[in-house]
Design a protein around this motif. Structure first.
Motif, PDB file in Angstrom:
ATOM      1  N   UNK A  25       0.730  -1.209   0.098  1.00 20.32           N
ATOM      2  CA  UNK A  25       0.102   0.107  -0.041  1.00 20.32           C
ATOM      3  C   UNK A  25       1.026   1.221   0.065  1.00 20.32           C
ATOM      4  N   UNK A  26       1.957   1.088   0.556  1.00 20.93           N
ATOM      5  CA  UNK A  26       2.938   2.334   0.698  1.00 20.93           C
ATOM      6  C   UNK A  26       3.600   2.707  -0.831  1.00 20.93           C
ATOM      7  N   UNK A  81       1.502   2.669  -3.606  1.00 24.31           N
ATOM      8  CA  UNK A  81       0.704   2.948  -4.373  1.00 24.31           C
ATOM      9  C   UNK A  81       0.644   4.465  -4.972  1.00 24.31           C
ATOM     10  N   UNK A  82       0.906   4.692  -6.087  1.00 23.98           N
ATOM     11  CA  UNK A  82       1.449   6.236  -6.551  1.00 23.98           C
ATOM     12  C   UNK A  82       0.296   7.271  -6.394  1.00 23.98           C
ATOM     13  N   UNK A  83      -0.829   6.577  -6.362  1.00 20.29           N
ATOM     14  CA  UNK A  83      -2.189   7.553  -6.245  1.00 20.29           C
ATOM     15  C   UNK A  83      -2.860   7.307  -4.937  1.00 20.29           C
ATOM     16  N   UNK A  84      -2.284   6.994  -3.878  1.00 20.21           N
ATOM     17  CA  UNK A  84      -2.687   6.678  -2.759  1.00 20.21           C
ATOM     18  C   UNK A  84      -3.599   5.353  -2.417  1.00 20.21           C
ATOM     19  N   UNK A  85      -3.552   5.004  -1.256  1.00 18.72           N
ATOM     20  CA  UNK A  85      -4.285   3.767  -0.781  1.00 18.72           C
ATOM     21  C   UNK A  85      -4.679   3.693   0.444  1.00 18.72           C
ATOM     22  N   UNK A  86      -5.768   4.197   0.918  1.00 14.73           N
ATOM     23  CA  UNK A  86      -6.206   4.985   2.069  1.00 14.73           C
ATOM     24  C   UNK A  86      -7.128   3.636   2.675  1.00 14.73           C
ATOM     25  N   UNK A  87      -7.646   2.749   1.975  1.00 15.34           N
ATOM     26  CA  UNK A  87      -8.338   1.589   2.510  1.00 15.34           C
ATOM     27  C   UNK A  87      -7.443   0.657   3.167  1.00 15.34           C
ATOM     28  N   UNK A  88      -7.848  -0.622   3.728  1.00 18.91           N
ATOM     29  CA  UNK A  88      -6.971  -1.622   4.016  1.00 18.91           C
ATOM     30  C   UNK A  88      -7.303  -2.623   2.755  1.00 18.91           C
ATOM     31  N   UNK A  89      -6.327  -3.616   2.924  1.00 22.95           N
ATOM     32  CA  UNK A  89      -6.593  -4.592   1.700  1.00 22.95           C
ATOM     33  C   UNK A  89      -7.891  -5.160   1.816  1.00 22.95           C
ATOM     34  N   UNK A  90      -8.575  -5.264   2.970  1.00 24.46           N
ATOM     35  CA  UNK A  90      -9.874  -6.159   2.978  1.00 24.46           C
ATOM     36  C   UNK A  90     -10.810  -5.390   2.693  1.00 24.46           C
ATOM     37  N   UNK A 130      11.902   9.565   3.503  1.00 27.00           N
ATOM     38  CA  UNK A 130      11.079   9.962   2.139  1.00 27.00           C
ATOM     39  C   UNK A 130       9.782   9.615   2.289  1.00 27.00           C
ATOM     40  N   UNK A 131       9.284   8.225   2.370  1.00 22.40           N
ATOM     41  CA  UNK A 131       7.970   7.689   2.242  1.00 22.40           C
ATOM     42  C   UNK A 131       7.140   7.846   3.760  1.00 22.40           C
ATOM     43  N   UNK A 132       7.588   8.138   4.772  1.00 25.66           N
ATOM     44  CA  UNK A 132       7.015   8.385   6.092  1.00 25.66           C
ATOM     45  C   UNK A 132       6.540   9.428   6.042  1.00 25.66           C
ATOM     46  N   UNK A 133       7.224  10.511   5.490  1.00 30.91           N
ATOM     47  CA  UNK A 133       6.989  12.029   5.460  1.00 30.91           C
ATOM     48  C   UNK A 133       5.642  12.164   4.741  1.00 30.91           C
ATOM     49  N   UNK A 134       5.213  11.350   3.804  1.00 37.41           N
ATOM     50  CA  UNK A 134       3.919  11.286   2.963  1.00 37.41           C
ATOM     51  C   UNK A 134       2.997  10.428   3.627  1.00 37.41           C
ATOM     52  N   UNK A 135       3.493   9.292   4.177  1.00 35.65           N
ATOM     53  CA  UNK A 135       2.540   8.296   4.667  1.00 35.65           C
ATOM     54  C   UNK A 135       3.217   7.698   6.016  1.00 35.65           C
ATOM     55  N   UNK A 158       6.529  11.325  -3.541  1.00 37.63           N
ATOM     56  CA  UNK A 158       6.954  10.409  -2.288  1.00 37.63           C
ATOM     57  C   UNK A 158       7.011   8.988  -2.859  1.00 37.63           C
ATOM     58  N   UNK A 159       6.129   8.467  -3.499  1.00 38.16           N
ATOM     59  CA  UNK A 159       6.157   7.085  -3.820  1.00 38.16           C
ATOM     60  C   UNK A 159       7.233   6.599  -4.796  1.00 38.16           C
ATOM     61  N   UNK A 160       7.340   7.613  -5.928  1.00 40.86           N
ATOM     62  CA  UNK A 160       8.175   7.178  -6.870  1.00 40.86           C
ATOM     63  C   UNK A 160       9.584   7.344  -6.298  1.00 40.86           C
ATOM     64  N   UNK A 161       9.790   8.436  -5.570  1.00 39.77           N
ATOM     65  CA  UNK A 161      11.223   8.495  -4.731  1.00 39.77           C
ATOM     66  C   UNK A 161      11.500   7.243  -4.068  1.00 39.77           C
TER      67      UNK A 161
END
Length: 716
Positions: free
Chosen positions: A561-562, A564-573, A606-611, A696-699
């Motif tokens: 989920x981290x 996902x370039x366009x965000x993934x706010x839900x859980x997988x389930x 890098x990723x935790x700054x956004x997620x 952030x995801x791309x980096x």
């Protein structure tokens, strides 16, 4: 017993202690037996394959069985020739048995019935991968080999019980495994079957019922698990065999599929279909990225895919006016109710273009039931109706054959049509979806084209089916003439020869090889199981493409989920239940085997700054090489220095589209680097990758492609 001319072991001087005959003599003897067995097996398989190819092709099921057997023999022979002795991954010794059991890519049994190699996918081989010190699974010890050019360049022993220490080299348990993780990469994914870890193996061997989500961050081996699970399920679950639909493996992009191309064949499995989402649709090869985010968002929904049904339904409305149908024998009234009954005749789920033939058949039946004139054969009556231009034209206008591209293109060029099919769209949204060239396809169009093609069917299929039926009828009439001539030669027309009038026998006499044939779309499904990697990127509309191909809802869903370039706010389930999946299990991988700790220390913030809740895995090794920073002007010098220092391995420049790739240096966008790995990664102006979650995801993705060294160059 075959005597190998040279030792299978080719250990370097620094590993001379491991070359002690007391440690490897048993392996040498076993490899000699394997060599003997391989030689015999290859000879026998070659003879069997030659015999099958010389045998008559047969018809129907017989021909299919012959083709399947040829495919099986060819795949087995190719695997044996490809690997030779390095089919063997290692051996294990149980706590209550001193004889080692050897595990291989394939099972191998000699002529006396002795099991020389246990197939890695068999239940008995599970401890070889799954045993840990906390849960040895009945093992006293385990040995794994590292092969290079057909010989063993290293091996390492793990001991799980005190009685297992005898007969083993200096125990280095994980050190050789850790060293292998830092080994040089190439343009193809390296063979990792021999180093599958217990957490990965447990997921590989999980059952196929329902949807299994494999969630894990960079370097946790998600792709390894996905590929090995594909091979494992085909071997272990008869419900997923080729005659039941087989397995489809969906990767994120073409460079990824090229990278993993060798993996499944190396696992003894060549029956898995592999593709990208682009590859599921003919127009995918030339489709471009949708540049308008509003349009992309509107087309990504399941609602838009559902608009295809009313779009087709408009072309399945029966005529509301009756007509008189003329035949040489009578005129027959065909009323609106008759048209409605005929239009209701197709069986549910029949593609539109194929259903028109069923409508025609029902019209013929309705008119035949109304006919009360002189005696005439049903076939002659049918042919007469086909000559009625008004009847045929009315049917074609009311139920036309439609091409999927035309139908979807009309949605983007006829506003009134789109409003009728998607009434929830606002006037502004309808206008936004219109475009000058309705068939200038983008990636966002592919799910709609796919849904339309499944709902419509190929118009050429219907035409080819009619041509096939006409050819069969002509061939049947020819055989009827032959049979009549044979019967005329009989004095009384009695006896066994009269059986020739039987319809079943006449059908068997038809020369099927002379009739036109069509090959089904090999990616259209249905498939018994679908494995999808980088699944966090799929839109609801794209998921519809996969759900359509897997009625059993048996999925392996791999992603992070981290990432996902366009965000993934839900859980997988939550995401999967909303799509209509049930029986969902989620398995997590949390150990980063690939990315050095030095790189992860730089990538994590890098990723935790956004997620902030990103599931960042823990690296288990350090490279000793710090992440370095510099100016973009240093790019050539960095690469030249690395190439001079390293005669093997591959590098990748990410973020410099103008950079020209070379055989050992790739040039990719962050998106196309996803799923790949390189010894050296050079990021060029990573801040230019974008803002927000996507940037952030791309980096984060780009940084974590490095297995040894990461260099970040900026223009500032």
């Amino acid at each position: 017993m075959h005597s190998l001319k040279t030792s299978v072991f080719n250990l370097p001087d620094r590993l001379s202690a491991k070359a002690d005959p007391a440690l490897i003599a048993g392996d040498e003897r076993h490899f000699a037996a394997i060599a003997d067995c391989l030689e015999q097996a290859i000879a026998e398989l070659t003879d069997q394959l030659d015999a099958e190819r010389r045998a008559p092709g047969g018809l129907g099921r017989e021909a299919m069985d012959r083709d399947t057997e040829i495919h099986r023999l060819t795949a087995r022979l190719r695997a044996l020739r490809r690997f030779g002795l390095d089919l063997c991954l290692g051996h294990m010794v149980s706590a209550d048995d001193s004889e080692p059991v050897y595990v291989g890519r394939l099972g191998l049994t000699d002529s006396a019935g002795r099991q020389l190699l246990l197939d890695w996918r068999s239940p008995a081989a599970e401890p070889f991968f799954g045993a840990t010190h906390a849960n040895p699974m009945g093992l006293a010890s385990r040995r794994r080999y590292r092969w290079s050019h057909g010989r063993i360049g290293d091996y390492w022993d793990e001991v799980f019980a005190s009685e297992g220490f005898a007969g083993h080299a200096a125990l280095d348990d994980q050190s050789a495994f850790i060293a292998s993780l830092g080994g040089n990469r190439s343009s193809r994914m390296r063979d990792v079957l021999g180093t599958i870890q217990a957490d990965q193996d447990a997921i590989i061997r999980a059952g196929s019922r329902g949807a299994l989500v494999v969630d894990g961050g960079p370097g946790t081996g998600k792709t390894v698990v996905a590929l090995h699970r594909s091979a494992y399920l085909l071997y272990s679950d008869p419900r997923l065999g080729h005659r039941r639909g087989g397995v489809l493996f969906v990767g994120p992009h073409q460079p990824y599929l090229a990278y993993v191309a060798d993996v499944l064949p190396s696992l003894g499995e060549e029956g898995v279909r592999t593709c990208t989402l682009r590859g599921l649709v003919t127009e995918g090869a030339d489709a471009t990225v949708e540049t308008d985010p509003t349009v992309a968002r509107l087309k990504s929904t399941a609602d838009m895919v559902r608009a295809i049904e009313p779009a087709v339904g408009i072309y399945e409305e029966p005529p509301t006016r009756g007509m008189t149908v003329s035949t040489p024998w009578a005129e027959i009234w065909l009323g609106p109710g008759d048209w409605a009954a005929a239009f209701d005749a197709p069986e549910p789920g029949t593609p539109h273009n194929e259903a028109r033939d069923q409508v025609w058949d029902e019209l013929v039946t309705i008119l035949w039931d109304k006919y009360e004139g002189e005696e005439v054969s049903p076939e002659l009556f049918r042919r007469a109706l086909a000559q009625d231009r008004e009847l045929v034209t009315t049917l074609k206008r009311a139920w036309p054959l439609i091409d999927a591209a035309d139908l979807v293109g009309d949605l983007w060029s006829v506003p009134a049509y789109l409003r009728k099919c998607a009434p929830w769209l606002s006037p502004d949204e309808v206008r936004a979806l219109q475009r000058a060239d309705p068939q200038a396809w983008t990636l966002s169009d592919l799910p709609l084209l796919d849904a339309a093609r499944h709902r419509l069917g190929d118009p050429e299929v219907a035409r080819r089916r009619r041509a096939h039926q006409a050819a069969v009828a002509a061939e049947r009439r020819r055989m009827a003439d032959v049979i009549d001539n044979v019967l005329a030669a009989e004095d009384d027309g009695e006896g066994a020869v009269t059986m020739l009038r039987g319809q079943d026998l006449q059908d068997t006499l038809v020369d099927q090889t002379a009739l036109p044939r069509t090959d089904p779309d090999q990616l259209a499904g249905p498939f018994a199981h679908v494995v999808v990697d980088e699944a966090q990127e799929l839109t609801d509309a794209e998921w519809h493409m996969l759900l359509t191909r897997c009625p059993s809802r048996s999925f392996t869903i791999v992603g992070d989920r981290a990432q996902a370039r366009h965000g993934f706010t839900e859980t997988w389930r939550e995401r999967l239940e909303r799509l209509g999946l049930s029986h969902i299990d989620v398995a997590s991988l949390s150990i980063n085997y690939r990315t050095p700790a030095e790189v992860m220390a730089e990538a994590e913030p890098v990723i935790q700054a956004a997620l902030p809740d990103a599931n960042v895995p823990t690296s288990i090794r350090a490279s000793g090489i710090p992440v370095t920073h510099g100016h973009v002007s240093e790019l050539d010098a960095v690469l030249e220095g690395w190439l001079a220092e390293h005669t093997e391995g591959v590098a990748c420049v990410i973020g410099a589209p103008a950079f020209g790739a070379t055989p050992r240096v790739r040039s990719l966008t962050p998106e196309l680097a996803k799923g790949l790995e390189f010894d050296l990664v050079v990021l060029v102006d990573p801040q230019a990758f974008g803002t927000g979650i996507e940037g952030a995801v791309d980096r984060y993705v780009a940084m974590t492609r490095a297995t040894q060294r990461l260099v970040i160059l900026t223009s500032a």
